[in-house]
Design an enzyme around this catalytic site. Structure first.
Site, PDB file in Angstrom:
ATOM      1  CE1 TYR A   1      59.646  49.746  52.655  1.00 14.16           C
ATOM      2  CE2 TYR A   1      57.598  48.551  52.328  1.00 14.16           C
ATOM      3  CZ  TYR A   1      58.492  49.166  53.165  1.00 14.16           C
ATOM      4  OH  TYR A   1      58.224  49.219  54.508  1.00 14.16           O
ATOM      5  CB  SER A   2      58.894  49.152  43.965  1.00 15.81           C
ATOM      6  OG  SER A   2      57.684  49.114  44.659  1.00 15.81           O
TER       7      SER A   2
ATOM      8  CG  ASN B   1      43.355  47.234  42.887  1.00  8.85           C
ATOM      9  OD1 ASN B   1      44.166  47.766  43.654  1.00  8.85           O
ATOM     10  ND2 ASN B   1      42.187  47.777  42.603  1.00  8.85           N
TER      11      ASN B   1
ATOM     12  CD  GLU C   1      52.175  52.158  50.215  1.00 14.10           C
ATOM     13  OE1 GLU C   1      52.720  51.074  50.487  1.00 14.10           O
ATOM     14  OE2 GLU C   1      52.559  52.906  49.312  1.00 14.10           O
TER      15      GLU C   1
HETATM   16  C1  LIG Z   1      53.159  56.121  40.142  1.00 11.25           C
HETATM   17  C2  LIG Z   1      53.719  55.061  41.024  1.00 11.25           C
HETATM   18  C3  LIG Z   1      54.225  55.404  42.258  1.00 11.25           C
HETATM   19  C4  LIG Z   1      54.819  54.435  43.076  1.00 11.25           C
HETATM   20  N1  LIG Z   1      55.417  54.827  44.250  1.00 11.25           N
HETATM   21  C5  LIG Z   1      56.184  53.930  44.942  1.00 11.25           C
HETATM   22  C6  LIG Z   1      56.981  54.337  46.039  1.00 11.25           C
HETATM   23  O1  LIG Z   1      56.990  55.512  46.428  1.00 11.25           O
HETATM   24  N2  LIG Z   1      57.769  53.429  46.645  1.00 11.25           N
HETATM   25  C7  LIG Z   1      57.793  52.104  46.267  1.00 11.25           C
HETATM   26  O2  LIG Z   1      58.498  51.324  46.876  1.00 11.25           O
HETATM   27  N3  LIG Z   1      57.033  51.683  45.220  1.00 11.25           N
HETATM   28  C8  LIG Z   1      56.244  52.563  44.543  1.00 11.25           C
HETATM   29  N4  LIG Z   1      55.498  52.146  43.454  1.00 11.25           N
HETATM   30  C9  LIG Z   1      55.660  50.766  42.985  1.00 11.25           C
HETATM   31  C10 LIG Z   1      54.411  49.937  43.136  1.00 11.25           C
HETATM   32  O3  LIG Z   1      54.242  49.511  44.445  1.00 11.25           O
HETATM   33  C11 LIG Z   1      54.563  48.760  42.146  1.00 11.25           C
HETATM   34  O4  LIG Z   1      54.469  49.314  40.839  1.00 11.25           O
HETATM   35  C12 LIG Z   1      53.506  47.710  42.338  1.00 11.25           C
HETATM   36  O5  LIG Z   1      53.730  47.003  43.519  1.00 11.25           O
HETATM   37  C13 LIG Z   1      53.479  46.714  41.135  1.00 11.25           C
HETATM   38  O6  LIG Z   1      54.751  46.213  40.918  1.00 11.25           O
HETATM   39  P1  LIG Z   1      55.403  46.251  39.455  1.00 11.25           P
HETATM   40  O7  LIG Z   1      55.334  47.658  38.961  1.00 11.25           O
HETATM   41  O8  LIG Z   1      56.755  45.626  39.561  1.00 11.25           O
HETATM   42  O9  LIG Z   1      54.480  45.386  38.551  1.00 11.25           O
HETATM   43  P2  LIG Z   1      54.452  43.806  38.456  1.00 11.25           P
HETATM   44  O10 LIG Z   1      54.595  43.216  39.820  1.00 11.25           O
HETATM   45  O11 LIG Z   1      55.421  43.367  37.415  1.00 11.25           O
HETATM   46  O12 LIG Z   1      52.984  43.557  37.961  1.00 11.25           O
HETATM   47  C14 LIG Z   1      52.574  43.803  36.609  1.00 11.25           C
HETATM   48  C15 LIG Z   1      51.135  43.330  36.476  1.00 11.25           C
HETATM   49  O13 LIG Z   1      51.064  41.922  36.710  1.00 11.25           O
HETATM   50  C16 LIG Z   1      50.139  41.641  37.754  1.00 11.25           C
HETATM   51  N5  LIG Z   1      50.641  40.557  38.590  1.00 11.25           N
HETATM   52  C17 LIG Z   1      51.908  40.426  39.071  1.00 11.25           C
HETATM   53  N6  LIG Z   1      51.999  39.306  39.847  1.00 11.25           N
HETATM   54  C18 LIG Z   1      50.764  38.752  39.842  1.00 11.25           C
HETATM   55  C19 LIG Z   1      50.203  37.594  40.486  1.00 11.25           C
HETATM   56  N7  LIG Z   1      50.945  36.808  41.273  1.00 11.25           N
HETATM   57  N8  LIG Z   1      48.883  37.325  40.283  1.00 11.25           N
HETATM   58  C20 LIG Z   1      48.117  38.130  39.499  1.00 11.25           C
HETATM   59  N9  LIG Z   1      48.591  39.240  38.857  1.00 11.25           N
HETATM   60  C21 LIG Z   1      49.888  39.549  39.037  1.00 11.25           C
HETATM   61  C22 LIG Z   1      50.036  42.922  38.577  1.00 11.25           C
HETATM   62  O14 LIG Z   1      48.833  43.022  39.256  1.00 11.25           O
HETATM   63  C23 LIG Z   1      50.176  43.974  37.495  1.00 11.25           C
HETATM   64  O15 LIG Z   1      48.936  44.202  36.879  1.00 11.25           O
HETATM   65  C24 LIG Z   1      54.844  53.077  42.661  1.00 11.25           C
HETATM   66  C25 LIG Z   1      54.289  52.734  41.417  1.00 11.25           C
HETATM   67  C26 LIG Z   1      53.756  53.681  40.589  1.00 11.25           C
HETATM   68  C27 LIG Z   1      53.229  53.250  39.254  1.00 11.25           C
END
Ligand SMILES: Cc1cc2nc3c(=O)[nH]c(=O)nc-3n(C[C@H](O)[C@H](O)[C@H](O)COP(=O)(O)OP(=O)(O)OC[C@H]3O[C@@H](n4cnc5c(N)ncnc54)[C@H](O)[C@@H]3O)c2cc1C
Length: 389
Positions: free
Chosen positions: A128-129, A374, A244
């Site tokens: 997804y991500s 979160n 999930e």
């Molecule tokens: C170890 C690990 C395993 C993972 N495994 C998978 C997987 O198997 N498959 C998959 O698809 N994804 C996976 N993920 C991805 C995970 O779902 C994303 O990291 C997560 O959704 C956050 O997205 P981002 O990393 O792009 O951070 P960002 O979206 O850039 O966020 C960065 C920070 O900003 C904050 N933030 C962003 N937007 C807002 C808002 N609108 N309001 C308030 N705060 C905000 C977030 O809470 C976070 O603290 C994994 C991530 C990790 C770290």
């Protein structure tokens, strides 16, 4: 939790408890206690043992090969597995992809993909991500272009957990740029060995390898790789994400860790009284105990809703936020209880109870980020349950 269960449920629990303890190989229990990233072989072994009893896909509907248990029975089963230190089942196949394919997949997809998930012969990962699409998942830029007989996928997936040993990926890709972002996404099945799938490992803060970056470079998939309808992927993807989040509460594993930690803190220390004799520590254990019991009750409520045909809504977000914070709180407390012994590497740890805690504590930074950060979950809760805009 005893008060929640009927006599029949208590009898079921006794039966499951003795069966699990008889089936579980001691080496797998030891690895589960000490490790955070289990190998495919370890997970597959346990999956196959459970499948021999018809228990691996324990929360799937009976027509998909589940055992036909009630949500309470499933809850009991998972609690007993965690209490015995059984390895976790694959999150992606058993917990996420199975229910999603059962709900939205074609007859042929169910027949092809569900049996090997259930038996543990095929593993899945979740694509997804992306680098610019995590919290804002609707910004997915991976594209799927229609060609004769199928689709060609191009893009980059980030943080793909277990991608290095998965056989298949459930992949969210853009199929339409002319509509609003959520409306132009579709969900595909991608063979991880297909030409054009390239994987780079990502080493996390604990030194482990569980996540990867996956590049999709002109990856050709057939028409039969599309799940459900084209451009409807957002709805299916959200269904999977709610499963999930509920699963990511990890309430049973937290309970097991908490009980182990409490026993460790209650044991006499060389040259001192047990940690648990200290009123400040006792208070922290009591607060965690109360939160854990509250979470268990909330998870049960979500599960009961699911049997009555209601998919988890904002409750999934509440459970995710509380469950993830609790997991971190337990490992933080463990670091203080264990003290300097926490610096020992798992293989060098003198005490089995100490092994792996530091790695777990470090990796646990992730639980408030993955499965939907979160902060995002709190916004969902504020909007849907408090009516805030
Ligand atoms: C170890 C690990 C395993 C993972 N495994 C998978 C997987 O198997 N498959 C998959 O698809 N994804 C996976 N993920 C991805 C995970 O779902 C994303 O990291 C997560 O959704 C956050 O997205 P981002 O990393 O792009 O951070 P960002 O979206 O850039 O966020 C960065 C920070 O900003 C904050 N933030 C962003 N937007 C807002 C808002 N609108 N309001 C308030 N705060 C905000 C977030 O809470 C976070 O603290 C994994 C991530 C990790 C770290």
């Amino acid at each position: 939790m005893d008060a929640f269960f009927t006599d029949d449920e208590r009898a079921f629990r006794a039966e499951i408890r003795s069966a699990i303890r008889a089936m579980l190989p001691a080496d797998l229990a030891r690895k589960t206690r000490a490790g955070i990233h289990l190998s495919r072989e370890d997970m597959a072994r346990w999956n196959a043992l459970l499948d021999a009893n018809g228990w691996a896909a324990h929360h799937w509907p009976e027509e998909a090969g589940g055992p036909g248990w009630t949500p309470i029975q499933r809850f009991i089963f998972e609690a007993e597995c965690a209490a015995a230190d059984a390895p976790p089942l694959s999150v992606f196949g058993i917990y996420l992809v199975g229910p999603t394919l059962h709900a939205f997949g074609s007859h042929a997809q169910k027949a092809r993909y569900l049996p090997p998930i259930r038996s543990g012969e095929e593993f899945w990962c979740q694509g997804y991500s992306e680098p610019e699409a995590g919290s804002d998942l609707a910004s997915v830029r991976t594209t799927a272009r229609r060609v004769e007989g199928g689709w060609v996928l191009n893009g980059q997936k980030a943080w793909t957990t277990e991608g290095h040993f998965a056989d298949l990926m459930i992949c969210l890709a853009r199929t339409n740029r002319e509509v609003k972002p959520q409306a132009g996404l579709s969900l595909f099945i991608v063979d991880m060995r297909a030409p054009g799938v390239v994987l780079t490992p990502v080493i996390t803060i604990d030194g482990g390898h569980s996540v990867n970056t996956v590049f999709l470079d002109d990856v050709l998939v057939g028409d039969d790789a599309l799940i459900g309808e084209v451009d409807q992927g957002w709805g299916y993807a959200k269904f999977l994400l709610n499963h999930e989040r509920t699963n990511n509460a990890q309430v049973h594993r937290s309970r097991r860790e908490f009980e182990r930690l409490k026993a460790f803190a209650a044991a006499p220390r060389a040259g001192g009284s047990p940690v648990l004799d200290d009123p400040a520590f006792r208070r922290r254990f009591a607060v965690l105990e109360a939160s854990l019991s509250g979470l268990e009750a909330t998870v049960l409520r979500v599960l009961v809703d699911q049997t009555e045909g209601r998919e988890p809504g904002p409750e999934a977000s509440i459970v995710k936020v509380i469950g993830s914070r609790l997991q971190q709180a337990i490992s933080e407390l463990a670091m203080e209880v264990i003290g300097e012994d926490a610096l020992e590497l798992p293989e060098a740890a003198r005490d089995e109870e100490v092994a792996g805690w530091t790695e777990r504590h470090l990796f646990r930074r992730v639980v408030t980020i993955y499965a939907g950060a979160n902060e995002i979950q709190k916004t969902i809760i504020a909007r849907s349950t408090l009516g805030l805009r």
